[in-house]
Design a protein around this motif. Structure first.
Motif, PDB file in Angstrom:
ATOM      1  N   MET A 177       0.694  -1.178   0.056  1.00 48.47           N
ATOM      2  CA  MET A 177       0.019  -0.087  -0.038  1.00 48.47           C
ATOM      3  C   MET A 177       0.818   1.249  -0.037  1.00 48.47           C
ATOM      4  N   PRO A 178       1.842   1.337   0.983  1.00 46.10           N
ATOM      5  CA  PRO A 178       2.673   2.575   0.774  1.00 46.10           C
ATOM      6  C   PRO A 178       3.406   2.787  -0.603  1.00 46.10           C
ATOM      7  N   LEU A 179       3.674   1.720  -1.560  1.00 46.26           N
ATOM      8  CA  LEU A 179       3.996   1.872  -2.641  1.00 46.26           C
ATOM      9  C   LEU A 179       3.210   2.471  -3.531  1.00 46.26           C
ATOM     10  N   GLY A 180       1.730   2.041  -3.733  1.00 48.91           N
ATOM     11  CA  GLY A 180       0.684   2.653  -4.240  1.00 48.91           C
ATOM     12  C   GLY A 180       0.605   4.095  -4.005  1.00 48.91           C
ATOM     13  N   ILE A 181       0.666   4.398  -2.809  1.00 47.25           N
ATOM     14  CA  ILE A 181       0.342   5.942  -2.452  1.00 47.25           C
ATOM     15  C   ILE A 181       1.430   6.840  -2.863  1.00 47.25           C
ATOM     16  N   LEU A 182       2.471   6.097  -2.933  1.00 50.98           N
ATOM     17  CA  LEU A 182       3.747   6.961  -3.312  1.00 50.98           C
ATOM     18  C   LEU A 182       3.623   7.292  -4.798  1.00 50.98           C
ATOM     19  N   ALA A 183       3.180   6.192  -5.519  1.00 49.05           N
ATOM     20  CA  ALA A 183       3.153   6.264  -7.063  1.00 49.05           C
ATOM     21  C   ALA A 183       1.984   7.172  -7.129  1.00 49.05           C
ATOM     22  N   TRP A 184       1.126   7.190  -6.646  1.00 47.44           N
ATOM     23  CA  TRP A 184      -0.050   8.283  -6.884  1.00 47.44           C
ATOM     24  C   TRP A 184       0.447   9.472  -6.801  1.00 47.44           C
ATOM     25  N   VAL A 185       1.057   9.800  -5.486  1.00 49.95           N
ATOM     26  CA  VAL A 185       1.690  11.403  -5.146  1.00 49.95           C
ATOM     27  C   VAL A 185       2.561  11.667  -6.276  1.00 49.95           C
TER      28      VAL A 185
END
Length: 315
Positions: free
Chosen positions: A87-95
């Motif tokens: 999940m943190p990787l997905g959030i980072l990618a979105w940002v």
């Protein structure tokens, strides 16, 4: 950077009129596709026991889920926590990609992924969106419960009315959700434009433009759904075709478990599927950027923006 008045036509095509160096959308899509494939591959690796069960269920068990209920429940519980690791990787990618997208719209910059104050501010915008999503989810629970209570109160004779009421409520909820999302959709654009956190200011900027933005989303969403349907059919055909060629007896159900799992673990099976998946992620990335165009155009047409006034004076 040229600025067009806000209209349906200009909003839906704004992605192509941002100014700046050419090739942004292609670079954006390629980078997004690469990052998404890496994240998804990591997710498959972390949850491989669950994928393995599903493959066995369809390839050997003929899709009979009843025989696998206990195993699926057990493995799902074991792999649930693993899924949260990505999940943190997905959030980072979105940002990263949301910031790059809005820098293009608001400043006409070339494609770049970086860690800067822009990304920190967009991350805060994302947190506000997450909090609002929780509130909207709670609202959806009430929308679903009301027709259920009506149906229970009216008995068997009220089932049809309760279903009709439920459909009406869900349609109304969906339209309200889209309208609220459209009215707040300029938050990231305003945050990048002003280099300061702007969220609820979007309500003022999109006044009178909400349904136009919703209309562009619906048109673009239908186009995206059609493209994705075609790509899913291609992926299914490629996957089954490769597996059938590698595993004797797969088509008539006589395939052995010992033949299937080595086949699906080989690069010859996953390579073509990852290539199709990468194309799907690239299409998703392109539409993610394009869908942000209408709200960005609304932000550029903000009458209260000093930069807009200066640009107007020199036109």
């Amino acid at each position: 950077m040229s600025q067009l008045p806000f209209s349906f036509g200009n909003a839906i095509s704004h992605y192509a009129r941002t100014g700046g160096p050419k090739g942004f959308l292609l670079k954006f899509a390629l980078a997004y596709g690469l990052v998404a494939v890496v994240i998804q591959a990591l997710g498959v690796w972390l949850q491989w026991p669950l994928y393995q069960l599903y493959i066995e269920m369809f390839a050997i068990g003929g899709g009979d889920i009843e025989a696998y209920v206990d195993d699926l429940s057990r493995v799902s519980n074991q792999t649930t926590m693993r899924s949260f690791m990505i999940m943190p990787l997905g959030i980072l990618a979105w940002v990263l990609f949301e910031s790059a997208s809005q820098r293009r719209y608001m400043r006409g910059e070339p494609f770049s992924l970086r860690f800067s104050a822009d990304e920190g501010r967009v991350f805060v915008v994302g947190l506000i969106w997450f909090a609002l999503a929780i509130g909207l989810y709670i609202g959806l629970i009430f929308v679903v419960l009301v027709p259920i209570f009506v149906g229970v109160a009216m008995g068997e004779s009220g089932i049809g009315f309760a279903l009709f009421l439920g459909g009406l409520f869900l349609l109304g909820y969906f339209l309200v959700f889209l309208w609220l999302a459209a009215r707040l959709s300029a938050a990231s654009a305003l945050t990048i434009r002003d280099r300061d956190i702007r969220f609820f200011e979007s309500w003022r900027v999109t006044r009178g433009k909400g349904w136009t933005i919703v209309g562009t989303w619906i048109v673009l969403g239908l186009i995206m759904m059609l493209i994705f349907l075609l790509l899913y059919l291609v992926m299914a055909g490629v996957g089954f075709g490769i597996l059938s060629a590698m595993v004797p007896g797969l088509g008539d159900g006589s395939a052995m478990e010992g033949d299937i799992f080595p086949a699906i673990s080989s690069p010859a099976f996953w390579g073509p599927l990852l290539a199709v998946a990468a194309v799907m992620f690239m299409v998703q990335a392109a539409f993610q950027h394009i869908l942000g165009g209408p709200a960005a155009l609304a932000a550029l047409n903000d009458d209260a923006w000093t930069g807009n006034k200066v640009a107007t004076e020199f036109q």
